[in-house]
Design a protein around this motif. Structure first.
Motif, PDB file in Angstrom:
ATOM      1  N   VAL A   1       0.576  -1.367  -0.470  1.00 47.44           N
ATOM      2  CA  VAL A   1      -0.316   0.442   0.079  1.00 47.44           C
ATOM      3  C   VAL A   1       0.454   1.046  -0.294  1.00 47.44           C
ATOM      4  N   SER A   2       2.184   1.283   0.183  1.00 48.02           N
ATOM      5  CA  SER A   2       3.219   2.315   0.726  1.00 48.02           C
ATOM      6  C   SER A   2       3.523   3.063  -0.988  1.00 48.02           C
ATOM      7  N   GLN A   3       3.231   2.216  -2.125  1.00 45.70           N
ATOM      8  CA  GLN A   3       3.684   2.199  -3.355  1.00 45.70           C
ATOM      9  C   GLN A   3       2.354   2.772  -4.316  1.00 45.70           C
ATOM     10  N   VAL A   4       1.731   2.308  -4.111  1.00 48.53           N
ATOM     11  CA  VAL A   4       0.312   2.907  -5.419  1.00 48.53           C
ATOM     12  C   VAL A   4      -0.624   3.184  -5.051  1.00 48.53           C
ATOM     13  N   ALA A   5      -0.952   3.780  -5.602  1.00 51.19           N
ATOM     14  CA  ALA A   5      -2.218   4.504  -4.967  1.00 51.19           C
ATOM     15  C   ALA A   5      -3.742   4.695  -6.379  1.00 51.19           C
ATOM     16  N   TYR A   6      -4.497   4.342  -6.239  1.00 47.65           N
ATOM     17  CA  TYR A   6      -5.522   4.917  -7.610  1.00 47.65           C
ATOM     18  C   TYR A   6      -6.528   5.815  -6.755  1.00 47.65           C
ATOM     19  N   CYS A   7      -8.021   6.739  -7.968  1.00 44.28           N
ATOM     20  CA  CYS A   7      -7.946   7.474  -8.125  1.00 44.28           C
ATOM     21  C   CYS A   7      -9.748   7.421  -7.786  1.00 44.28           C
ATOM     22  N   ARG A   8     -10.468   7.594  -7.248  1.00 49.85           N
ATOM     23  CA  ARG A   8     -11.573   7.117  -7.478  1.00 49.85           C
ATOM     24  C   ARG A   8     -12.683   8.475  -7.562  1.00 49.85           C
TER      25      ARG A   8
ATOM     26  N   ASP B   1      -4.921  -1.311  -1.120  1.00 51.08           N
ATOM     27  CA  ASP B   1      -5.745  -2.309  -0.507  1.00 51.08           C
ATOM     28  C   ASP B   1      -6.870  -1.696  -0.414  1.00 51.08           C
ATOM     29  N   GLY B   2      -7.173  -0.072  -1.183  1.00 50.41           N
ATOM     30  CA  GLY B   2      -8.359   0.104  -0.860  1.00 50.41           C
ATOM     31  C   GLY B   2      -8.551   1.170   0.535  1.00 50.41           C
ATOM     32  N   THR B   3      -7.813   1.226   1.287  1.00 45.54           N
ATOM     33  CA  THR B   3      -8.222   2.178   2.361  1.00 45.54           C
ATOM     34  C   THR B   3      -7.637   3.620   1.914  1.00 45.54           C
ATOM     35  N   PRO B   4      -8.725   4.755   2.267  1.00 44.16           N
ATOM     36  CA  PRO B   4      -8.676   5.961   1.698  1.00 44.16           C
ATOM     37  C   PRO B   4      -7.810   6.687   2.350  1.00 44.16           C
ATOM     38  N   MET B   5      -7.458   7.573   1.730  1.00 44.02           N
ATOM     39  CA  MET B   5      -6.204   8.689   1.785  1.00 44.02           C
ATOM     40  C   MET B   5      -6.235   9.607   2.563  1.00 44.02           C
ATOM     41  N   ALA B   6      -7.068   9.946   0.604  1.00 44.38           N
ATOM     42  CA  ALA B   6      -7.060  11.902   0.915  1.00 44.38           C
ATOM     43  C   ALA B   6      -8.330  12.362   0.113  1.00 44.38           C
ATOM     44  N   ILE B   7      -8.329  13.663  -0.232  1.00 47.07           N
ATOM     45  CA  ILE B   7      -9.466  14.106  -0.652  1.00 47.07           C
ATOM     46  C   ILE B   7      -8.662  15.259  -1.606  1.00 47.07           C
TER      47      ILE B   7
ATOM     48  N   GLU C   1      -9.067  15.368 -10.844  1.00 44.72           N
ATOM     49  CA  GLU C   1      -7.966  14.914 -10.804  1.00 44.72           C
ATOM     50  C   GLU C   1      -6.583  14.716 -11.457  1.00 44.72           C
ATOM     51  N   ALA C   2      -6.410  16.082 -11.434  1.00 47.74           N
ATOM     52  CA  ALA C   2      -4.664  16.466 -11.523  1.00 47.74           C
ATOM     53  C   ALA C   2      -4.079  16.707 -10.180  1.00 47.74           C
ATOM     54  N   SER C   3      -4.474  17.218  -9.186  1.00 42.29           N
ATOM     55  CA  SER C   3      -4.789  17.657  -7.726  1.00 42.29           C
ATOM     56  C   SER C   3      -4.067  16.892  -7.662  1.00 42.29           C
ATOM     57  N   ALA C   4      -4.924  15.504  -7.498  1.00 44.06           N
ATOM     58  CA  ALA C   4      -5.388  13.534  -7.159  1.00 44.06           C
ATOM     59  C   ALA C   4      -3.349  12.924  -7.502  1.00 44.06           C
ATOM     60  N   LEU C   5      -3.524  13.507  -8.805  1.00 43.86           N
ATOM     61  CA  LEU C   5      -2.035  13.007  -9.412  1.00 43.86           C
ATOM     62  C   LEU C   5      -1.200  13.089  -9.313  1.00 43.86           C
ATOM     63  N   ASN C   6      -0.978  14.568  -8.916  1.00 51.34           N
ATOM     64  CA  ASN C   6       0.338  15.254  -7.871  1.00 51.34           C
ATOM     65  C   ASN C   6       0.406  15.289  -6.780  1.00 51.34           C
ATOM     66  N   ALA C   7      -0.358  14.814  -5.952  1.00 51.55           N
ATOM     67  CA  ALA C   7      -0.424  14.082  -4.509  1.00 51.55           C
ATOM     68  C   ALA C   7       0.085  12.830  -4.444  1.00 51.55           C
ATOM     69  N   ILE C   8      -0.186  12.074  -5.780  1.00 54.30           N
ATOM     70  CA  ILE C   8       0.089  10.613  -5.471  1.00 54.30           C
ATOM     71  C   ILE C   8       2.006  10.547  -5.588  1.00 54.30           C
ATOM     72  N   LEU C   9       1.995  11.384  -6.041  1.00 55.09           N
ATOM     73  CA  LEU C   9       3.347  11.162  -7.166  1.00 55.09           C
ATOM     74  C   LEU C   9       4.672  12.173  -6.813  1.00 55.09           C
TER      75      LEU C   9
END
Length: 83
Positions: free
Chosen positions: A32-39, A55-61, A65-73
């Motif tokens: 879970v520390s390496q991969v994230a997805y957005c919904r 694993d499906g654990t919510p991490m942030a909102i 999509e661009a802001s979410a991708l930036n946060a992941i990276l």
């Protein structure tokens, strides 16, 4: 672009390519520390983008999509695309 960022992007692209071929169980084992997805989710009547760990654990909102991708990276995680 700095060498560190280039190196990170190369690793991310490699992992992202491998992740497309993995089963759900294999993605969970990846960590879970390496991969994230957005919904897309609704929060207080507003469409937002939720970021989840592998694993499906919510991490942030995020607002979009661009802001979410930036946060992941920024957290040195690899974004996984859901199909």
């Amino acid at each position: 672009m700095s060498e560190d960022k280039n190196s990170f992007l190369t690793r991310a692209e490699s992992l992202s390519t491998r992740a497309r071929e993995m089963s759900g169980q294999e993605l969970l084992m990846l960590g879970v520390s390496q991969v994230a997805y957005c919904r897309t989710v609704m929060q207080d009547g507003t469409e937002m983008v939720a970021i989840h760990a592998a694993d499906g654990t919510p991490m942030a909102i995020a607002e979009d999509e661009a802001s979410a991708l930036n946060a992941i990276l920024e957290h040195e995680m690899v974004p996984a695309l859901l199909q």
